[in-house]
Design an enzyme around this catalytic site. Structure first.
Site, mmCIF file in Angstrom:
data_model
loop_
_atom_site.group_PDB
_atom_site.id
_atom_site.type_symbol
_atom_site.label_atom_id
_atom_site.label_comp_id
_atom_site.label_asym_id
_atom_site.label_seq_id
_atom_site.Cartn_x
_atom_site.Cartn_y
_atom_site.Cartn_z
ATOM 1 N N HIS A 53 41.608 44.635 51.249
ATOM 2 C CA HIS A 53 40.195 44.682 50.875
ATOM 3 C C HIS A 53 39.453 43.592 51.655
ATOM 4 O O HIS A 53 38.629 42.861 51.103
ATOM 5 C CB HIS A 53 40.016 44.507 49.361
ATOM 6 C CG HIS A 53 40.348 45.741 48.591
ATOM 7 N ND1 HIS A 53 39.403 46.505 47.955
ATOM 8 C CD2 HIS A 53 41.521 46.371 48.386
ATOM 9 C CE1 HIS A 53 39.981 47.545 47.379
ATOM 10 N NE2 HIS A 53 41.266 47.478 47.630
ATOM 11 N N TYR A 106 47.816 37.704 44.437
ATOM 12 C CA TYR A 106 46.463 37.271 44.771
ATOM 13 C C TYR A 106 46.430 35.773 45.025
ATOM 14 O O TYR A 106 45.705 35.278 45.873
ATOM 15 C CB TYR A 106 45.511 37.575 43.624
ATOM 16 C CG TYR A 106 45.103 39.022 43.464
ATOM 17 C CD1 TYR A 106 45.828 40.056 44.018
ATOM 18 C CD2 TYR A 106 43.985 39.341 42.721
ATOM 19 C CE1 TYR A 106 45.447 41.364 43.831
ATOM 20 C CE2 TYR A 106 43.589 40.652 42.533
ATOM 21 C CZ TYR A 106 44.324 41.662 43.096
ATOM 22 O OH TYR A 106 43.930 42.958 42.913
#
Length: 377
Positions: free
Chosen positions: A73, A343
């Site tokens: 992303h 993450y």
């Protein structure tokens, strides 16, 4: 036990400044996007075998290293606005975000690719990540995607999917035989990909429905717990995407369209909470819940400002799905801890790298004409 790196993303400026798989066709783009949905941020994987570091390393092997960018992303823009709860969500959750009053929000629209300079094709998975920040505390971060389910239900399955879809060094393209073999041993993925590819695709970011793909639990003031999923549903009428005919599209046409739409006025979305029932799967993101489950309209998200990624805005936020306020709790979905830890690795790496300007640049807002109210963001 896998140690989770410290989440340095919790310490940042507020308010924000105002200022993979080529060769697989549509299937490849879908896989690239859903892979990006996972690599939004991995924890309790297989001790001694699979780690969050190896997951992020695999993304780098597939996409290359782009200093300062998310490992997936990677291409996105920042938005800000407010969320106004209507009180309906307070029946199930004591989180402050569901009370009365406006809550500041910092968000990010992105596409599910790990290469920040690839042109928009329209086949990518689109995402909306949000950070809700009530004045009383209790931040809530969530990442949602315009797909109905996730393609795998374990971190090991995800790692296998990445391996199966990786390009062969000899050809530069994925080996279809590897994907066929993977799907043969993962029927849940084959089923989920069928649902993903069958979904209606919106014309852009503004008119999409963004779904939280994992189950969570809402906890009310008495301590009662209820399984839920949530979605942000656009108030702009849905318009189906039209395939290009002849003329090439602009490389950033999805983002240009978002900017143009916000210049006309704010974007609004309804936060829709889907209430689970006994027997609904909370540990398998490849399975949709049955149709007809109760849905609660919990409030309206209004986004009125867009800007290119830069210091102090959404660029520096780790949209960790386990940053949850009191009143929202994790479920038994194994992907949640996995996403969170990955993450953290991705954030730590890019935080220490030089920053390259985003491919998506937002034109400066023209000065308002005297006597004419400004619109949009």
């Amino acid at each position: 036990m896998i140690s989770k790196p410290p989440d340095r993303s919790r310490y940042r400026l507020w308010p924000p400044s105002t200022g993979v798989l080529a060769g697989l066709g549509v299937t490849g783009l879908v896989l690239a996007g859903v892979a990006g949905a996972f690599a939004y941020t991995v924890g309790l994987l297989s001790p001694g075998a699979l780690t969050q570091t190896r997951i992020v390393d695999r993304f780098q092997a597939v996409n290359g290293i782009h200093p300062g960018f998310r490992r997936n992303h990677a291409k996105g823009v920042c938005v800000t606005g407010t969320f106004a709860g209507n009180g309906a969500g307070a029946r199930l959750s004591r989180a402050a975000v569901f009370g009365s009053g406006a809550v500041p929000v910092v968000g990010r629209f992105a596409v599910g690719i790990g290469k920040p300079f690839l042109p928009d094709t329209g086949a990518e998975v689109r995402s909306l990540a949000l950070s809700f920040r009530p004045a009383s505390g209790g931040e809530w971060r969530t990442g949602m995607n315009d797909i109905p389910v996730f393609p795998v239900n374990t971190a090991d399955g995800f790692y296998g999917l990445l391996a199966a879809s990786a390009a062969d060094p000899a050809t530069g393209k994925p080996d279809p035989a590897q994907m066929t073999a993977f799907l043969g041993t993962h029927p849940e993925t084959a089923r989920a990909l069928g649902l993903i590819k069958a979904r209606p695709v919106s014309s852009g970011f503004a008119d999409a429905r963004y779904n939280g793909l994992n189950a969570f639990r809402f906890v009310d003031s008495s301590g009662a717990s209820t399984p839920v999923r949530w979605s942000m549903v656009a108030l702009d009428p849905f318009v189906a995407q039209v395939p290009p005919s002849g003329a090439a599209r602009e490389p950033n046409y999805l983002f240009d369209g978002l900017v143009a739409r916000l210049q006309q006025g704010p974007l609004r979305y309804r936060l829709v909470i889907t209430v689970g029932q006994p027997g609904d799967p909370t540990n398998d993101a490849t399975l949709p819940w049955p149709a007809g489950r109760e849905e609660i309209d919990a409030g309206t998200l209004t986004l009125d400002h867009v800007e290119a990624e830069g210091p102090g805005n959404c660029r520096d936020i780790n949209y960790d799905p386990l940053v949850l306020p009191d009143g929202i709790a994790t479920s038994n979905d194994p992907l949640l801890s996995a996403r969170s830890a990955a993450y953290s690795v991705s954030f730590t790496r890019r935080a220490g790298e030089p920053k390259t300007p985003s491919e998506v640049q937002v034109p400066a807002r023209p000065p308002a004409t005297p006597g004419v109210p400004a619109t949009g963001g």
